[in-house]
Motif scaffolding. Structure first.
Motif, PDB file in Angstrom:
ATOM      1  N   LEU A  11      49.600  32.136  35.656  1.00  8.19           N
ATOM      2  CA  LEU A  11      50.216  33.458  35.554  1.00  8.19           C
ATOM      3  C   LEU A  11      51.716  33.361  35.260  1.00  8.19           C
ATOM      4  O   LEU A  11      52.307  34.296  34.727  1.00  8.19           O
ATOM      5  CB  LEU A  11      49.989  34.242  36.850  1.00  8.19           C
ATOM      6  N   ARG A  16      37.564  32.581  35.505  1.00  9.26           N
ATOM      7  CA  ARG A  16      37.555  32.429  34.062  1.00  9.26           C
ATOM      8  C   ARG A  16      36.137  32.445  33.480  1.00  9.26           C
ATOM      9  O   ARG A  16      35.890  33.079  32.453  1.00  9.26           O
ATOM     10  CB  ARG A  16      38.270  31.124  33.679  1.00  9.26           C
ATOM     11  N   SER A  60      43.710  34.402  32.413  1.00  8.26           N
ATOM     12  CA  SER A  60      44.957  34.456  33.170  1.00  8.26           C
ATOM     13  C   SER A  60      46.135  34.899  32.317  1.00  8.26           C
ATOM     14  O   SER A  60      47.103  35.463  32.842  1.00  8.26           O
ATOM     15  CB  SER A  60      45.255  33.081  33.782  1.00  8.26           C
ATOM     16  N   ASP A  61      46.080  34.652  31.012  1.00  9.92           N
ATOM     17  CA  ASP A  61      47.185  35.061  30.139  1.00  9.92           C
ATOM     18  C   ASP A  61      46.769  36.171  29.175  1.00  9.92           C
ATOM     19  O   ASP A  61      47.378  36.343  28.119  1.00  9.92           O
ATOM     20  CB  ASP A  61      47.714  33.860  29.356  1.00  9.92           C
ATOM     21  N   ASP A 110      46.256  43.264  30.786  1.00 10.08           N
ATOM     22  CA  ASP A 110      46.187  43.621  32.209  1.00 10.08           C
ATOM     23  C   ASP A 110      44.748  43.676  32.732  1.00 10.08           C
ATOM     24  O   ASP A 110      44.477  43.250  33.860  1.00 10.08           O
ATOM     25  CB  ASP A 110      46.873  44.965  32.440  1.00 10.08           C
ATOM     26  N   LYS A 148      43.488  40.147  33.162  1.00  8.70           N
ATOM     27  CA  LYS A 148      44.145  39.518  34.301  1.00  8.70           C
ATOM     28  C   LYS A 148      43.560  40.006  35.618  1.00  8.70           C
ATOM     29  O   LYS A 148      43.344  39.217  36.553  1.00  8.70           O
ATOM     30  CB  LYS A 148      45.651  39.805  34.265  1.00  8.70           C
ATOM     31  N   ARG A 149      43.295  41.329  35.702  1.00  8.39           N
ATOM     32  CA  ARG A 149      42.694  41.871  36.924  1.00  8.39           C
ATOM     33  C   ARG A 149      41.305  41.281  37.143  1.00  8.39           C
ATOM     34  O   ARG A 149      40.924  40.975  38.276  1.00  8.39           O
ATOM     35  CB  ARG A 149      42.623  43.398  36.852  1.00  8.39           C
ATOM     36  N   TYR A 173      40.285  38.367  36.075  1.00  4.23           N
ATOM     37  CA  TYR A 173      40.502  36.971  36.466  1.00  4.23           C
ATOM     38  C   TYR A 173      40.898  36.875  37.941  1.00  4.23           C
ATOM     39  O   TYR A 173      40.355  36.056  38.701  1.00  4.23           O
ATOM     40  CB  TYR A 173      41.589  36.361  35.574  1.00  4.23           C
ATOM     41  N   ASN A 174      41.836  37.720  38.371  1.00  2.97           N
ATOM     42  CA  ASN A 174      42.285  37.696  39.761  1.00  2.97           C
ATOM     43  C   ASN A 174      41.153  38.040  40.725  1.00  2.97           C
ATOM     44  O   ASN A 174      41.057  37.462  41.817  1.00  2.97           O
ATOM     45  CB  ASN A 174      43.444  38.663  39.955  1.00  2.97           C
TER      46      ASN A 174
END
Length: 428
Positions: free
Chosen positions: A62, A308, A315-316, A319, A322-323, A325-326
């Motif tokens: 991140l 992933r 991760s890159d 938004d 990314k959410r 992934y998190n």
């Protein structure tokens, strides 16, 4: 990181090297309550390891480090395990401080952990003050601060763990039963620390307890990481302070006949040990090294794999990705918590099973389980990809895929339990 199997192998060598002088400190074994107080430090150490293993690989991505390069930061694990722990063991065996042989190193390790946690948690904020822009894809200053803190954290954990085990050897004073009990409690508190660490890592709203952790440069994921490390250092400082205050570590004075040993170079002792090792010991070390090669990708990329490949996040990415992934990373932390629960339960019965079926058969069996579980990760990855191809890139994995992936985490607690408890005296 950490390098759990390698750490325990070195710890065994370290305990053996210090056993000859442990009786100099006490007339007999220390009370069990004092040994339990020292083993409780393992919970604080392992809390930090759990956060390292579950959250830091995703976090460094991140900050802008490409996925394929993120593992390079973990080189500090093997390097510090190879150099720091034997070095600390060597000098703590010969430490003549008035505070004792082990306590100065344990206290230093705890202080270094606090410094490392600050650098890691505030890497984004410090990087922003040093010139990183919020819209930069690669936050170079933050990555540098993070890498420095990461290496310090790994060195600090190695500085802590070796002297803690050696301190237990001193307190056991050569009593085999007390040594076995101490190792059992050490493994138990390691499991407790793992459960607490992974539970903290899996909770997505921890930053609400520490609202000041959210800043312009530090988003919610970063704020959760800060909050987790605040809890980690608090636990470590509390258990370490109580243990070092409660348990006496007498000053050690070398005997006159130990002058020759003091002249032996540090690396000379290591290479000297290699020269006298017999074939079974060499086979054990070789198989342990191969076993570690199998553990390495799981311990470093387990939560990253969940975010992933199972959840399909990036991760890159944008938004939404990314959410996604998190979310997968936090579910992976939940899986690691299940792994630690299984580890704690299984570790209680390892000795009995080993005596019944033999250590060699048990070791072979757990390695087969490890190989099977790692192979199954490919199966669940393909199933998750197939599901997203049918229902869209943003489709969450089915309950079956999620349950299967979490089951792999849990089952891997069985071979991990044996890895934690492995000692050379188990092999005939």
């Amino acid at each position: 990181m950490s390098d759990l199997q390698e750490k325990n192998t070195k710890a065994t060598l370290y305990r053996q090297s210090s056993s000859s002088s442990s009786t100099d400190l006490d007339d007999g074994p220390a009370p069990l309550r004092k040994m339990i107080a020292v083993t409780s430090i393992a919970a604080g150490i392992q809390f930090g390891w759990a956060l390292q293993l579950s959250l830091l690989t995703p976090y460094v991505q991140l900050l802008g480090v490409p996925h394929k390069w993120s593992s390079l930061i973990w080189l500090c694990g093997p390097v510090s395990g190879l150099l720091v722990q034997p070095t600390v063991g060597y000098f703590s065996d010969r430490c003549q401080s008035r505070f004792g042989r082990r306590r100065p190193f344990i206290a230093t390790g705890a202080l270094l952990v606090a410094v490392a946690v600050f650098l890691i948690g505030y890497a984004a904020d410090i990087g922003h003050r040093m010139g990183d822009k919020l819209d930069d894809h690669v936050k170079s200053s933050a990555v540098g601060i993070f890498a420095l803190g990461f290496w310090i954290l790994d060195v600090a954990n190695n500085t802590l763990q070796g002297p803690c085990r050696a301190f237990l050897g001193d307190l056991a004073a050569g009593d085999a039963r007390k040594t076995q009990i101490a190792n059992a409690f050490f493994s138990f508190f390691m499991a407790v620390g793992n459960v607490l660490g992974y539970a903290a890592g899996s909770y997505t709203h921890l930053h609400k307890i520490f609202p000041f952790t959210v800043t312009k440069a530090c988003d919610i994921y970063c704020a959760n990481l800060k909050s987790c490390f605040f809890l980690s250092i608090t636990l470590l400082v509390v258990v370490t302070s109580i243990s070092l205050w409660y348990v006496e570590d007498k000053q050690w004075s070398p005997k006159p006949d130990s002058e020759e040993d003091k002249k032996t170079p540090f690396f000379g002792e290591i290479f000297g040990a290699f020269k006298v090792m017999k074939r079974p010991m060499w086979m054990l070390l070789i198989v342990t090294s191969l076993n570690w090669i199998a553990w390495f990708p799981f311990l470093l990329f387990d939560t990253d794999w969940m975010g992933r490949e199972i959840y399909g996040g990036i991760s890159d990415g944008d938004d939404k990705m990314k959410r996604l992934y998190n979310k997968g990373v936090h579910v992976g932390a939940l899986g690691l918590m299940l792994n630690s629960v299984v580890l704690g339960v299984v570790s209680l019965g390892i000795e009995a099973v080993s005596k019944k079926i033999g250590a060699k058969r048990l070791w072979g069996g757990v390695n087969i389980i490890l190989a099977g579980c790692l192979a199954m990760t490919v199966f669940f990855t393909k199933k998750a990809e197939e599901h997203r191809s049918n229902f869209g890139a943003m489709a969450l994995p089915t309950e079956g895929i999620k349950a299967g992936a979490l089951s792999l985490f849990a089952v891997l607690g069985i071979p991990l339990a044996y890895s934690v408890r492995t000692s050379f005296h188990h092999l005939k």
